[in-house]
Design a protein around this motif. Structure first.
Motif, PDB file in Angstrom:
ATOM      1  N   ILE A  29       0.868  -1.180   0.000  1.00  0.00           N
ATOM      2  CA  ILE A  29       0.000   0.000   0.000  1.00  0.00           C
ATOM      3  C   ILE A  29       0.903   1.227   0.000  1.00  0.00           C
ATOM      4  N   SER A  30       0.805   2.055  -1.020  1.00  0.00           N
ATOM      5  CA  SER A  30       1.675   3.220  -1.157  1.00  0.00           C
ATOM      6  C   SER A  30       0.842   4.493  -1.094  1.00  0.00           C
ATOM      7  N   PHE A  31       1.452   5.532  -0.504  1.00  0.00           N
ATOM      8  CA  PHE A  31       0.790   6.835  -0.408  1.00  0.00           C
ATOM      9  C   PHE A  31       1.546   7.905  -1.207  1.00  0.00           C
ATOM     10  N   GLU A  32       2.490   7.493  -2.037  1.00  0.00           N
ATOM     11  CA  GLU A  32       3.244   8.438  -2.854  1.00  0.00           C
ATOM     12  C   GLU A  32       2.404   8.919  -4.032  1.00  0.00           C
ATOM     13  N   ALA A  33       2.795  10.048  -4.584  1.00  0.00           N
ATOM     14  CA  ALA A  33       2.102  10.557  -5.768  1.00  0.00           C
ATOM     15  C   ALA A  33       2.385   9.625  -6.942  1.00  0.00           C
ATOM     16  N   PRO A  34       1.344   9.150  -7.643  1.00  0.00           N
ATOM     17  CA  PRO A  34       1.549   8.197  -8.750  1.00  0.00           C
ATOM     18  C   PRO A  34       2.024   8.880 -10.034  1.00  0.00           C
ATOM     19  N   THR A  35       3.212   9.442  -9.992  1.00  0.00           N
ATOM     20  CA  THR A  35       3.785  10.091 -11.171  1.00  0.00           C
ATOM     21  C   THR A  35       4.430   9.050 -12.084  1.00  0.00           C
ATOM     22  N   ARG A  36       4.891   9.500 -13.235  1.00  0.00           N
ATOM     23  CA  ARG A  36       5.558   8.588 -14.168  1.00  0.00           C
ATOM     24  C   ARG A  36       6.855   8.048 -13.568  1.00  0.00           C
ATOM     25  N   ASP A  37       7.585   8.877 -12.858  1.00  0.00           N
ATOM     26  CA  ASP A  37       8.826   8.407 -12.237  1.00  0.00           C
ATOM     27  C   ASP A  37       8.537   7.341 -11.186  1.00  0.00           C
ATOM     28  N   TRP A  38       7.492   7.554 -10.397  1.00  0.00           N
ATOM     29  CA  TRP A  38       7.140   6.538  -9.391  1.00  0.00           C
ATOM     30  C   TRP A  38       6.711   5.242 -10.060  1.00  0.00           C
ATOM     31  N   ALA A  39       5.904   5.317 -11.124  1.00  0.00           N
ATOM     32  CA  ALA A  39       5.449   4.122 -11.826  1.00  0.00           C
ATOM     33  C   ALA A  39       6.619   3.354 -12.439  1.00  0.00           C
ATOM     34  N   ALA A  40       7.656   4.062 -12.890  1.00  0.00           N
ATOM     35  CA  ALA A  40       8.805   3.389 -13.487  1.00  0.00           C
ATOM     36  C   ALA A  40       9.656   2.672 -12.441  1.00  0.00           C
ATOM     37  N   ARG A  41       9.611   3.131 -11.185  1.00  0.00           N
ATOM     38  CA  ARG A  41      10.439   2.532 -10.135  1.00  0.00           C
ATOM     39  C   ARG A  41       9.809   1.289  -9.515  1.00  0.00           C
ATOM     40  N   ARG A  42       8.516   1.130  -9.595  1.00  0.00           N
ATOM     41  CA  ARG A  42       7.864   0.011  -8.914  1.00  0.00           C
ATOM     42  C   ARG A  42       8.197  -1.297  -9.608  1.00  0.00           C
ATOM     43  N   ASN A  43       8.290  -2.361  -8.821  1.00  0.00           N
ATOM     44  CA  ASN A  43       8.610  -3.675  -9.383  1.00  0.00           C
ATOM     45  C   ASN A  43       7.726  -4.778  -8.806  1.00  0.00           C
ATOM     46  N   ALA A  44       6.597  -4.407  -8.172  1.00  0.00           N
ATOM     47  CA  ALA A  44       5.671  -5.381  -7.595  1.00  0.00           C
ATOM     48  C   ALA A  44       4.267  -4.780  -7.619  1.00  0.00           C
ATOM     49  N   PRO A  45       3.235  -5.619  -7.521  1.00  0.00           N
ATOM     50  CA  PRO A  45       1.860  -5.086  -7.483  1.00  0.00           C
ATOM     51  C   PRO A  45       1.666  -4.131  -6.307  1.00  0.00           C
ATOM     52  N   VAL A  46       1.015  -3.020  -6.564  1.00  0.00           N
ATOM     53  CA  VAL A  46       0.851  -1.969  -5.559  1.00  0.00           C
ATOM     54  C   VAL A  46      -0.559  -1.386  -5.666  1.00  0.00           C
ATOM     55  N   ILE A  47      -1.143  -1.079  -4.512  1.00  0.00           N
ATOM     56  CA  ILE A  47      -2.344  -0.241  -4.447  1.00  0.00           C
ATOM     57  C   ILE A  47      -1.900   1.132  -3.979  1.00  0.00           C
ATOM     58  N   ASN A  48      -2.101   2.122  -4.824  1.00  0.00           N
ATOM     59  CA  ASN A  48      -1.679   3.482  -4.506  1.00  0.00           C
ATOM     60  C   ASN A  48      -2.864   4.270  -3.964  1.00  0.00           C
ATOM     61  N   THR A  49      -2.673   4.905  -2.823  1.00  0.00           N
ATOM     62  CA  THR A  49      -3.710   5.721  -2.180  1.00  0.00           C
ATOM     63  C   THR A  49      -3.157   7.133  -2.040  1.00  0.00           C
ATOM     64  N   TYR A  50      -3.467   7.972  -3.002  1.00  0.00           N
ATOM     65  CA  TYR A  50      -2.880   9.303  -3.088  1.00  0.00           C
ATOM     66  C   TYR A  50      -3.848  10.354  -2.539  1.00  0.00           C
ATOM     67  N   LEU A  51      -3.410  11.100  -1.536  1.00  0.00           N
ATOM     68  CA  LEU A  51      -4.216  12.172  -0.951  1.00  0.00           C
ATOM     69  C   LEU A  51      -4.110  13.401  -1.849  1.00  0.00           C
ATOM     70  N   TYR A  52      -5.222  13.779  -2.484  1.00  0.00           N
ATOM     71  CA  TYR A  52      -5.177  14.882  -3.444  1.00  0.00           C
ATOM     72  C   TYR A  52      -5.982  16.104  -3.009  1.00  0.00           C
ATOM     73  N   ASP A  53      -6.799  16.002  -1.934  1.00  0.00           N
ATOM     74  CA  ASP A  53      -7.608  17.160  -1.561  1.00  0.00           C
ATOM     75  C   ASP A  53      -7.939  17.113  -0.071  1.00  0.00           C
ATOM     76  N   ILE A  54      -7.868  18.287   0.582  1.00  0.00           N
ATOM     77  CA  ILE A  54      -8.222  18.441   1.996  1.00  0.00           C
ATOM     78  C   ILE A  54      -9.085  19.682   2.121  1.00  0.00           C
ATOM     79  N   ARG A  55     -10.292  19.523   2.685  1.00  0.00           N
ATOM     80  CA  ARG A  55     -11.146  20.694   2.893  1.00  0.00           C
ATOM     81  C   ARG A  55     -12.131  20.410   4.025  1.00  0.00           C
ATOM     82  N   GLU A  56     -12.576  21.486   4.670  1.00  0.00           N
ATOM     83  CA  GLU A  56     -13.461  21.333   5.832  1.00  0.00           C
ATOM     84  C   GLU A  56     -14.880  20.982   5.397  1.00  0.00           C
TER      85      GLU A  56
END
Length: 226
Positions: A25-52
């Motif tokens: 389980i990864s919380f990193e931003a799923p950019t192209r560089d991150w996608a190129a570095r991964r070498n195993a199945p991953v579920i990405n959970t990216y926090l993109y918005d915070i509001r009240e």
């Protein structure tokens, strides 16, 4: 609080249908560089918005009790915030990604409300459950296409996950000690009369003591009519 919510989501996604699968389980931003570095199945959970969540905002003060249920402090009600996550699956084939997304969806749908007993640290101390919404209607101002464009990657199937979390409001105020003595009233006669004073006191009666006194009271005998 945000890192604690990350731990809660990691435990939710790592359990349920995916329990024992070893999926990361990864919380990193799923950019192209991150996608190129991964070498195993991953579920990405990216926090993109915070509001009240302003509809949950409250006013006033809340009591804080100790282990004896005595009010020791008072604080403002917590402020609730919506944390929006972009959940994606990353494998070598689209079919495997769809299986992972299906497993994540099945796991999250069964946990629409996380009780305070399963929350870590300060979140648990608030004694409040947190709602979890997955794959609902997009309510944030930014669309998913804009998010993927900002990340520099291609659009992928994803789940929109929203966790509404209470954040404690500060400062806290110390409460006064509990009342243990009753009020005292002093009565004084008029000035032209002789100075006379009397004093009456009232002490709080405990429920148990009052009940015992009533039960022990002997009823008065009525006079014999003969």
């Amino acid at each position: 609080m945000i890192h604690e919510v990350d731990e809660v989501l990691k435990g939710l996604l790592g359990g349920g249908v995916l329990a024992g699968s070893g999926i990361d389980i990864s919380f990193e931003a799923p950019t192209r560089d991150w996608a190129a570095r991964r070498n195993a199945p991953v579920i990405n959970t990216y926090l993109y918005d915070i509001r009240e969540d302003v509809e949950r905002r409250q006013r006033g003060r809340m009591p804080v009790h100790d282990e004896r249920n005595v009010v020791v402090r008072r604080r403002r009600p917590p402020r609730w915030f919506r944390l929006s996550y972009l959940v994606t699956a990353w494998t070598k084939t689209p079919q495997d990604e769809h299986r992972l997304l299906s497993a994540a969806l099945a796991t999250l749908l069964s946990r629409e409300l996380v009780p305070s007993a399963e929350l870590p640290g300060p979140l648990a101390a608030l004694g409040l459950s947190i709602p979890v919404s997955v794959a609902g209607t997009q309510t944030e101002s930014r669309s998913l296409a804009e998010i993927w464009s900002a990340l520099g990657g291609e659009l992928k199937p994803s789940l929109d996950l929203v966790v509404t979390v209470p954040f404690p409001a500060h400062p806290e105020y110390d409460a006064g000690p509990p009342v243990t003595e009753g009020a005292t009233v002093r009565l004084r006669g008029p000035e032209e009369a002789a100075p006379q004073t009397s004093e009456r006191s009232h002490r709080p009666r405990q429920v148990g003591a009052a009940r015992a006194a009533r039960e022990a009271k002997v009823p008065q005998q009525r006079p014999d009519p003969r």
